[in-house]
Write an enzyme that holds these catalytic residues in place. Structure first.
Site, mmCIF file in Angstrom:
data_model
loop_
_atom_site.group_PDB
_atom_site.id
_atom_site.type_symbol
_atom_site.label_atom_id
_atom_site.label_comp_id
_atom_site.label_asym_id
_atom_site.label_seq_id
_atom_site.Cartn_x
_atom_site.Cartn_y
_atom_site.Cartn_z
ATOM 1 N N THR A 1 0.836 -1.360 0.306
ATOM 2 C CA THR A 1 0.217 0.020 0.068
ATOM 3 C C THR A 1 0.665 1.141 0.138
ATOM 4 O OG1 THR A 1 -1.193 1.681 1.396
ATOM 5 C CG2 THR A 1 -0.099 -0.220 2.651
ATOM 6 N N ASP A 2 0.744 1.802 -0.102
ATOM 7 C CA ASP A 2 1.109 3.790 -0.430
ATOM 8 C C ASP A 2 1.151 3.863 0.569
ATOM 9 O OD1 ASP A 2 -1.649 4.171 -0.085
ATOM 10 O OD2 ASP A 2 -1.172 6.243 -1.066
ATOM 11 N N GLU A 3 0.488 3.681 1.678
ATOM 12 C CA GLU A 3 0.078 4.251 3.745
ATOM 13 C C GLU A 3 1.548 4.003 3.981
ATOM 14 O OE1 GLU A 3 -3.133 3.345 5.858
ATOM 15 O OE2 GLU A 3 -4.747 3.353 3.813
ATOM 16 N N LYS B 1 1.921 -3.117 7.277
ATOM 17 C CA LYS B 1 2.725 -3.907 6.103
ATOM 18 C C LYS B 1 4.121 -3.193 5.274
ATOM 19 C CE LYS B 1 0.127 -4.830 2.308
ATOM 20 N NZ LYS B 1 -0.171 -6.084 2.038
ATOM 21 N N TYR C 1 -1.857 -0.516 10.394
ATOM 22 C CA TYR C 1 -2.256 -1.280 9.218
ATOM 23 C C TYR C 1 -0.965 -1.027 8.913
ATOM 24 C CZ TYR C 1 -3.104 -1.736 4.214
ATOM 25 O OH TYR C 1 -3.346 -2.187 3.059
HETATM 26 P P1 NAD Z 1 -9.556 -7.177 2.126
HETATM 27 O O1 NAD Z 1 -9.768 -6.875 3.780
HETATM 28 O O2 NAD Z 1 -10.775 -7.212 0.827
HETATM 29 O O3 NAD Z 1 -8.689 -8.672 1.658
HETATM 30 C C1 NAD Z 1 -8.477 -9.418 2.749
HETATM 31 C C2 NAD Z 1 -8.394 -10.495 1.806
HETATM 32 O O4 NAD Z 1 -7.490 -11.695 3.564
HETATM 33 C C3 NAD Z 1 -10.128 -11.435 2.484
HETATM 34 O O5 NAD Z 1 -10.808 -12.221 1.729
HETATM 35 C C4 NAD Z 1 -9.066 -12.766 4.219
HETATM 36 O O6 NAD Z 1 -10.206 -13.625 4.272
HETATM 37 C C5 NAD Z 1 -7.629 -12.495 3.675
HETATM 38 N N1 NAD Z 1 -7.327 -12.902 5.029
HETATM 39 C C6 NAD Z 1 -6.815 -12.610 6.283
HETATM 40 N N2 NAD Z 1 -6.135 -13.179 6.654
HETATM 41 C C7 NAD Z 1 -5.730 -13.937 6.098
HETATM 42 C C8 NAD Z 1 -4.708 -14.890 6.610
HETATM 43 N N3 NAD Z 1 -4.074 -15.148 7.938
HETATM 44 N N4 NAD Z 1 -5.002 -16.385 5.907
HETATM 45 C C9 NAD Z 1 -5.568 -16.250 4.611
HETATM 46 N N5 NAD Z 1 -6.727 -15.398 4.752
HETATM 47 C C10 NAD Z 1 -6.546 -13.916 5.570
HETATM 48 O O7 NAD Z 1 -8.209 -6.738 0.917
HETATM 49 P P2 NAD Z 1 -8.262 -5.784 -0.191
HETATM 50 O O8 NAD Z 1 -8.713 -4.510 -0.535
HETATM 51 O O9 NAD Z 1 -8.220 -6.788 -1.701
HETATM 52 O O10 NAD Z 1 -6.743 -5.979 0.131
HETATM 53 C C11 NAD Z 1 -6.037 -6.511 -0.839
HETATM 54 C C12 NAD Z 1 -4.220 -6.631 -0.192
HETATM 55 O O11 NAD Z 1 -4.314 -4.774 -1.259
HETATM 56 C C13 NAD Z 1 -3.627 -6.401 0.234
HETATM 57 O O12 NAD Z 1 -2.840 -6.772 1.344
HETATM 58 C C14 NAD Z 1 -4.038 -4.623 1.068
HETATM 59 O O13 NAD Z 1 -2.852 -3.902 1.855
HETATM 60 C C15 NAD Z 1 -3.865 -4.050 0.166
HETATM 61 N N6 NAD Z 1 -4.582 -2.910 -0.393
HETATM 62 C C16 NAD Z 1 -5.475 -2.244 -0.458
HETATM 63 C C17 NAD Z 1 -5.647 -1.190 -0.923
HETATM 64 C C18 NAD Z 1 -7.353 -0.758 -0.857
HETATM 65 O O14 NAD Z 1 -7.449 0.242 -1.814
HETATM 66 N N7 NAD Z 1 -7.816 -1.675 -0.151
HETATM 67 C C19 NAD Z 1 -4.901 -0.325 -1.100
HETATM 68 C C20 NAD Z 1 -3.408 -0.131 -0.763
HETATM 69 C C21 NAD Z 1 -3.199 -2.198 -0.699
#
Ligand code: NAD
Length: 335
Positions: free
Chosen positions: A138-140, A167, A163
């Protein structure tokens, strides 16, 4: 047939990615490991459930025996690691699960992959030379910006929430497996995603849901916090490019060049709803400001020049086109 492990594929971005990638890459089999926490939703994957190139495993990325068993069974050529605890508000209340999944879980996957693919430091086993580990971040991790400036891949890390700190820690572990063991790793750091299949708790689904239910639409503080909004399919295309063509050990920022503050977003969604689902008074009347989140970062904005120049990526949606598609999808879901 190539075989890859996707983690967290029942979540928002992972589920969009799996459908997109399976459709575009007929020579890949995907195994999706997901614990199905509150954030995972198996129905996000309904369009691929019957695909013979897709296998779902409910399990924890922290479970070493399970991850080893999957590597031995499916002989993965690559890992694309989405699984994480991802909601900043939850990390303020319960930081421990964030450290477990985001830090220990990433370590566990890296270490199992290294042992399965590599003979010793800098030496891949025969036939495994091109196996790679792609970490989604993430950019965070870069902290908060003032009114000016953009995050580049060279910006120093300065995470502000549990969070983003978890990350950032996982990014450093990935980096260390490149520098210490010579493992083929790639990291992408993206901005705020939006689009179909996002969890109800996140900003844009919340605005749409509360609006059409006639409830108050909560906006933190004065609504002036700025994020760089990236349509989830543009993100998926960037991940595919980096996974296939990125240089090992490199980090690529993925951002939509679509900086918008929360007030703009809520007003924009209300205006679109006023047009496509009009009622007596504007949805804007439901906007209500609530107490700000502690340590709320003011602004994030990504410079994606490296990905654009080196690999030819470009966001195809701007916020106004992407949000229209997004609203249409949630209207079907919530009605
Ligand atoms: P999300 O929370 O929608 O999905 C996360 C998934 O991981 C869920 O299906 C959950 O069941 C699974 N999970 C959690 N803990 C687990 C574990 N211990 N073992 C197996 N599965 C597990 O997240 P997202 O929004 O789809 O984000 C996906 C990735 O992208 C993350 O790594 C997040 O940090 C990164 N990200 C997201 C955003 C955003 O805007 N959504 C922005 C930047 C980065």
């Amino acid at each position: 047939m190539k075989s890859i492990l996707i983690t967290g594929g029942a979540g928002f971005i992972g589920s969009n990615f799996i459908s997109f990638f399976l459709e575009n890459n007929k020579n890949y089999h995907i195994v999706n490991i997901d614990l199905l926490t509150y954030a995972g939703n198996i129905s996000n994957l309904s369009e691929v459930t019957d695909n013979s190139r897709y296998t779902f495993v409910q399990g924890d990325i922290c479970d070493r025996d399970l991850v080893e068993k999957l590597f031995n069974q499916y002989h993965f050529n690559g890992v694309i690691h989405f699984a994480a605890e991802s909601h900043v508000d939850n990390s303020i209340k319960n930081p421990d699960t964030f450290v477990r999944t985001n830090v220990f879980g990433t370590f566990n996957l890296l270490d199992v992959a290294k042992n399965y693919w590599m003979e010793s430091s800098n030496l891949y086993k025969k036939g495994f030379e091109n196996c790679k580990f792609h970490h989604i971040s993430t950019d965070e991790v870069y902290g908060s910006l003032g009114k000016e400036g953009l995050f580049t891949e060279k910006t120093a890390y300065a995470p502000n929430s549990p969070y983003s700190a978890s990350k950032a820690s996982s990014d450093f572990l990935v980096r260390s497996y490149f520098h210490t063991y010579g493992m083929n790793v790639l990291t992408t750091n993206c901005s705020n995603n939006y689009g179909p299949k996002q969890h109800d708790e996140k900003l844009i689904p919340t605005i749409i849901r509360k609006a059409i239910k006639g409830e108050k639409i909560p906006i933190y503080g004065d609504g002036k916090n700025i994020r760089d909004w990236l349509f989830v399919l543009d993100h998926c295309k960037g991940i595919e490019l980096v996974f296939k063509q990125g240089e090992f050990g490199e980090t690529y920022n993925i951002g939509g060049k679509n900086e918008r503050d929360n007030l703009y977003i809520v007003n924009c969604i209300c205006e679109i709803l006023d047009k496509i689902k009009p009622k007596k008074t504007s949805y804007k009347k439901q906007i209500s400001f609530v107490k700000d989140r502690p340590g709320h970062d003011f602004r994030y904005a990504i410079d994606a020049t490296k990905l654009e120049k080196d690999l030819g990526w470009k966001a195809q949606e701007n916020f106004e086109t992407g949000i229209q598609k997004t609203i249409e999808w949630y209207l079907k879901k919530y009605q």
